[in-house]
Design an enzyme around this catalytic site. Sequence first.
Site, PDB file in Angstrom:
ATOM      1  N   CYS A 211       0.813  -1.229   0.000  1.00 55.53           N
ATOM      2  CA  CYS A 211       0.000   0.000   0.000  1.00 55.53           C
ATOM      3  C   CYS A 211       0.843   1.274   0.000  1.00 55.53           C
ATOM      4  O   CYS A 211       0.326   2.355  -0.286  1.00 55.53           O
ATOM      5  CB  CYS A 211      -0.938   0.008   1.194  1.00 55.53           C
ATOM      6  SG  CYS A 211      -1.955  -1.456   1.266  1.00 55.53           S
TER       7      CYS A 211
ATOM      8  N   HIS B 225      -3.951   6.764   3.662  1.00 61.49           N
ATOM      9  CA  HIS B 225      -4.257   5.465   3.066  1.00 61.49           C
ATOM     10  C   HIS B 225      -5.625   4.994   3.565  1.00 61.49           C
ATOM     11  O   HIS B 225      -5.954   5.130   4.745  1.00 61.49           O
ATOM     12  CB  HIS B 225      -3.158   4.457   3.438  1.00 61.49           C
ATOM     13  CG  HIS B 225      -3.444   3.090   2.919  1.00 61.49           C
ATOM     14  ND1 HIS B 225      -3.871   2.862   1.635  1.00 61.49           N
ATOM     15  CD2 HIS B 225      -3.392   1.864   3.519  1.00 61.49           C
ATOM     16  CE1 HIS B 225      -4.063   1.569   1.467  1.00 61.49           C
ATOM     17  NE2 HIS B 225      -3.780   0.943   2.590  1.00 61.49           N
TER      18      HIS B 225
ATOM     19  N   ASN C 276     -10.294  -0.655   0.385  1.00 64.42           N
ATOM     20  CA  ASN C 276      -8.834  -0.488   0.347  1.00 64.42           C
ATOM     21  C   ASN C 276      -8.310  -1.000  -1.001  1.00 64.42           C
ATOM     22  O   ASN C 276      -8.340  -2.203  -1.264  1.00 64.42           O
ATOM     23  CB  ASN C 276      -8.225  -1.284   1.513  1.00 64.42           C
ATOM     24  CG  ASN C 276      -6.705  -1.216   1.546  1.00 64.42           C
ATOM     25  OD1 ASN C 276      -6.072  -0.680   0.632  1.00 64.42           O
ATOM     26  ND2 ASN C 276      -6.116  -1.771   2.581  1.00 64.42           N
TER      27      ASN C 276
HETATM   28  N1  ACO Z   1     -18.116  -9.860   9.366  1.00 62.05           N
HETATM   29  C1  ACO Z   1     -18.568 -10.197  10.598  1.00 62.05           C
HETATM   30  N2  ACO Z   1     -17.756 -10.510  11.611  1.00 62.05           N
HETATM   31  C2  ACO Z   1     -16.427 -10.492  11.367  1.00 62.05           C
HETATM   32  C3  ACO Z   1     -15.894 -10.165  10.104  1.00 62.05           C
HETATM   33  C4  ACO Z   1     -16.787  -9.843   9.065  1.00 62.05           C
HETATM   34  N3  ACO Z   1     -16.389  -9.503   7.837  1.00 62.05           N
HETATM   35  N4  ACO Z   1     -14.547 -10.229  10.181  1.00 62.05           N
HETATM   36  C5  ACO Z   1     -14.250 -10.586  11.439  1.00 62.05           C
HETATM   37  N5  ACO Z   1     -15.383 -10.751  12.150  1.00 62.05           N
HETATM   38  C6  ACO Z   1     -15.535 -11.138  13.539  1.00 62.05           C
HETATM   39  C7  ACO Z   1     -14.340 -11.848  14.107  1.00 62.05           C
HETATM   40  O1  ACO Z   1     -14.407 -13.240  13.839  1.00 62.05           O
HETATM   41  C8  ACO Z   1     -14.484 -11.542  15.575  1.00 62.05           C
HETATM   42  O2  ACO Z   1     -15.439 -12.411  16.126  1.00 62.05           O
HETATM   43  P1  ACO Z   1     -15.260 -13.004  17.625  1.00 62.05           P
HETATM   44  O3  ACO Z   1     -15.240 -11.791  18.524  1.00 62.05           O
HETATM   45  O4  ACO Z   1     -16.438 -13.867  17.785  1.00 62.05           O
HETATM   46  O5  ACO Z   1     -13.955 -13.725  17.589  1.00 62.05           O
HETATM   47  C9  ACO Z   1     -15.089 -10.142  15.599  1.00 62.05           C
HETATM   48  O6  ACO Z   1     -15.661  -9.929  14.303  1.00 62.05           O
HETATM   49  C10 ACO Z   1     -14.074  -9.045  15.858  1.00 62.05           C
HETATM   50  O7  ACO Z   1     -12.962  -9.250  14.994  1.00 62.05           O
HETATM   51  P2  ACO Z   1     -11.707  -8.320  15.052  1.00 62.05           P
HETATM   52  O8  ACO Z   1     -10.628  -8.898  14.204  1.00 62.05           O
HETATM   53  O9  ACO Z   1     -11.421  -7.994  16.492  1.00 62.05           O
HETATM   54  O10 ACO Z   1     -12.290  -7.030  14.340  1.00 62.05           O
HETATM   55  P3  ACO Z   1     -11.622  -5.627  14.288  1.00 62.05           P
HETATM   56  O11 ACO Z   1     -12.544  -4.647  14.876  1.00 62.05           O
HETATM   57  O12 ACO Z   1     -10.187  -5.636  14.758  1.00 62.05           O
HETATM   58  O13 ACO Z   1     -11.560  -5.334  12.721  1.00 62.05           O
HETATM   59  C11 ACO Z   1     -10.079  -5.367  10.804  1.00 62.05           C
HETATM   60  C12 ACO Z   1     -10.815  -6.200  11.850  1.00 62.05           C
HETATM   61  C13 ACO Z   1     -11.117  -4.567  10.035  1.00 62.05           C
HETATM   62  C14 ACO Z   1      -9.340  -6.279   9.869  1.00 62.05           C
HETATM   63  C15 ACO Z   1      -9.107  -4.394  11.538  1.00 62.05           C
HETATM   64  O14 ACO Z   1      -8.293  -5.134  12.432  1.00 62.05           O
HETATM   65  C16 ACO Z   1      -8.212  -3.659  10.573  1.00 62.05           C
HETATM   66  O15 ACO Z   1      -8.657  -2.787   9.855  1.00 62.05           O
HETATM   67  N6  ACO Z   1      -6.900  -3.934  10.579  1.00 62.05           N
HETATM   68  C17 ACO Z   1      -5.942  -3.241   9.737  1.00 62.05           C
HETATM   69  C18 ACO Z   1      -6.021  -3.715   8.314  1.00 62.05           C
HETATM   70  C19 ACO Z   1      -5.110  -2.874   7.434  1.00 62.05           C
HETATM   71  O16 ACO Z   1      -4.899  -1.721   7.702  1.00 62.05           O
HETATM   72  N7  ACO Z   1      -4.559  -3.426   6.385  1.00 62.05           N
HETATM   73  C20 ACO Z   1      -3.735  -2.585   5.547  1.00 62.05           C
HETATM   74  C21 ACO Z   1      -2.770  -3.253   4.823  1.00 62.05           C
HETATM   75  S1  ACO Z   1      -3.356  -3.966   3.359  1.00 62.05           S
HETATM   76  C22 ACO Z   1      -1.994  -4.025   2.290  1.00 62.05           C
HETATM   77  O17 ACO Z   1      -0.924  -3.699   2.604  1.00 62.05           O
HETATM   78  C23 ACO Z   1      -2.230  -4.567   0.929  1.00 62.05           C
END
Ligand code: ACO
Length: 319
Positions: A110, A244, A274
């Site tokens: 990214c 980003h 993204n």
């Molecule tokens: N729909 C419903 N529930 C979901 C989903 C979904 N799509 N995805 C995960 N969950 C669930 C999980 O299983 C978890 O359930 P549990 O509590 O029963 O275990 C719950 O939702 C919470 O999951 P978390 O992983 O804690 O969710 P979080 O609020 O942290 O959000 C996310 C996850 C969106 C991935 C976040 O961590 C994030 O944005 N991280 C950074 C990603 C990023 O910036 N990437 C950039 C680089 S990409 C590149 O370089 C190409």
Amino acid sequence: MSFNVIGTGSAYPVKVVTNDDLAGIVDTSDEWIRTRTGVAERRICTTETITDLALEAAQKALDNAKEYIENIDLIICATISGDYITPSMACILQDKLGLSCPAFDVSAACSGFIYALDIAASYFARGTVRNILIVAADALSKVVDWKDRSTCVLFGDGAAAAVLGKGEGLKAIKLSASGNIEALNLPNIRNVVPWVDKPAENTYFAMNGHDVYKFAVSSMIHNVREVVKMANLSNEEITYVLPHQANIRIIDAAKRRLDIPEDRYYTNIEKFGNMSCVCIPMMLDELNMSGKLRKGDKLVMSAFGGGLTTGACVLEWNG
Ligand code: ACO
């Protein structure tokens, strides 16, 4: 001598995939995706290739620049999902555009567009180029696991380009890398080698969302502060921040800690998700095409991604 951005362009697939569409294939909901990421819909390549989008974005940027195409002396593509490992996406575009200049790809996930700007700045500093074409293009739809709800809901496909000409528009730039396979990785294709006794491995994009989230917020805050200071600007003097577009919560968390007026932040994550290295040049093109940029505007760009890499810069708009 650095450069000015003299033209921009972008392209995205026709297919719109909504959160409800995703709820039809994985256990998720519009409510979860909107509140946890800020994404409402994204574009996904179906009939187009990522090369098609890259070419369209490049042609639009060249048209916008009103520069003779034969004055392009270098093409740099930022991508981690080109249609070929070799030839590079940049070489394919060079052929399709009928150019004969050097061309290569940059792999910084990214942060790829900012890495490409930094490389371009050194070519201008050496005085060996008249214009450089930078194209950022990614179709992560090709590499995410469409059964993994924790990653497939985040991404969208697209391409965006910028034509650079001689000038003094780059006021500060900073790159970083802190190598880390576990946080975020995309394995390369694996052949079955007759003499290697190893089971087939998952080749999908994988990410530890929590680790990347923490890294993203802290690096964005640190990098934005640093480039604004390097450019000798006050927060009030910043016209737009182009962060980003990985997750609206990352942007909001950084916003709360940075003392930059709220109305300066530009986002488009709701419409596109993204798009990896494409997010920042796509927002730049949206601002340019909607006539919102004025000569002298100060734009702060800040990216982070696989590597883990980061890149941030301050650009003065002199287009
Ligand atoms: N729909 C419903 N529930 C979901 C989903 C979904 N799509 N995805 C995960 N969950 C669930 C999980 O299983 C978890 O359930 P549990 O509590 O029963 O275990 C719950 O939702 C919470 O999951 P978390 O992983 O804690 O969710 P979080 O609020 O942290 O959000 C996310 C996850 C969106 C991935 C976040 O961590 C994030 O944005 N991280 C950074 C990603 C990023 O910036 N990437 C950039 C680089 S990409 C590149 O370089 C190409």
